[in-house]
Design an enzyme around this catalytic site. Structure first.
Site, PDB file in Angstrom:
ATOM      1  N   HIS A  27      15.228 -53.272  11.161  1.00 40.91           N
ATOM      2  CA  HIS A  27      15.623 -54.087  12.312  1.00 40.91           C
ATOM      3  C   HIS A  27      16.944 -54.784  11.992  1.00 40.91           C
ATOM      4  O   HIS A  27      17.255 -55.065  10.835  1.00 40.91           O
ATOM      5  CB  HIS A  27      14.559 -55.142  12.604  1.00 40.91           C
ATOM      6  N   GLU A  44      17.875 -57.858  12.415  1.00 42.61           N
ATOM      7  CA  GLU A  44      17.721 -59.158  11.754  1.00 42.61           C
ATOM      8  C   GLU A  44      17.462 -59.009  10.254  1.00 42.61           C
ATOM      9  O   GLU A  44      18.024 -59.746   9.446  1.00 42.61           O
ATOM     10  CB  GLU A  44      16.554 -59.950  12.363  1.00 42.61           C
ATOM     11  N   CYS A  82      11.042 -60.165  16.824  1.00 42.79           N
ATOM     12  CA  CYS A  82       9.634 -59.764  16.781  1.00 42.79           C
ATOM     13  C   CYS A  82       8.924 -60.589  15.704  1.00 42.79           C
ATOM     14  O   CYS A  82       9.564 -61.371  14.997  1.00 42.79           O
ATOM     15  CB  CYS A  82       9.543 -58.270  16.462  1.00 42.79           C
ATOM     16  N   CYS A 107      10.539 -60.141  12.165  1.00 36.77           N
ATOM     17  CA  CYS A 107      11.858 -60.750  11.996  1.00 36.77           C
ATOM     18  C   CYS A 107      11.802 -62.275  12.076  1.00 36.77           C
ATOM     19  O   CYS A 107      12.526 -62.960  11.355  1.00 36.77           O
ATOM     20  CB  CYS A 107      12.814 -60.161  13.012  1.00 36.77           C
TER      21      CYS A 107
END
Length: 145
Positions: A46, A48, A76, A79
Site C-alpha cells: 500500500h 502508506e 485501511c 495502514c
C-alpha cells in the site's frame, strides 16, 4: 496533497489503484509511496506502508513523531495501524473510504486505547482524490466489458 495526487496518477498509469502518500516533517517531504500491490503481487504494498517504510529508512528509526502522513485515500486498518505504530503525528487524507476506511468511515482506530493517537484530518482535496478512484474503476469496468 497535490504531490500525493501526482503519485496516485503514476499508480493508475501502471494499472494500480490510484493511491499516493507522502511523509512530511517540518514542511519537507522525506518519503513518498504509491500503491504497487498488482506490480509486486503483495497485499502489503500500500502507498502508506511504502511511504512510512521509506521515511523510517531516510530518518534512521521507526518512530516518526514529528511527521505527518498525507494520503489520497483514507487509510485501511493495516495502514492506520502502521501510522499508530510509527507514532505518526497526523494523518491527512483526501477521499473517505466507505469500504475500508479506518480513520472514521467504518471505524476510527485512532480513538481506540492504543499507546499513540494520530490526529486525523479528512476531506482534503476530496473531490479530486475521489474522482481519480471513480475514473480508474470506471475504466477498469469498461475494459472488462
Amino acid at each position: 496533497m497535490r504531490q500525493a495526487i501526482g503519485l496516485a496518477r503514476e499508480a493508475a498509469a501502471e494499472g494500480e489503484v490510484p493511491v499516493g502518500a507522502l511523509v512530511v516533517r517540518g514542511g519537507v517531504v522525506v518519503a513518498r509511496g504509491r500503491n504497487r500491490r498488482e506490480t509486486v503481487r503483495n497485499a502489503l504494498s500500500h502507498a502508506e506502508l511504502e511511504a512510512i517504510g521509506s521515511a523510517c529508512a531516510a530518518l534512521g528509526g521507526w518512530r516518526l513523531p514529528e511527521c505527518d502522513l498525507y494520503v489520497t485515500l483514507e487509510p485501511c486498518p493495516m495502514c492506520a495501524g502502521a501510522a499508530i505504530n510509527a507514532r505518526i503525528r497526523r494523518v491527512v487524507f483526501g477521499a473517505h473510504d466507505p469500504k475500508a476506511g479506518s480513520c472514521g468511515s467504518i471505524v476510527d482506530l485512532f480513538q481506540f486505547p492504543y499507546n499513540h493517537h494520530p490526529e486525523a484530518v479528512g476531506g482534503v482535496l476530496e473531490e479530486e482524490c475521489a474522482s481519480l478512484l471513480t475514473d480508474f474503476f470506471r475504466r477498469l469496468r469498461e475494459k472488462r466489458s
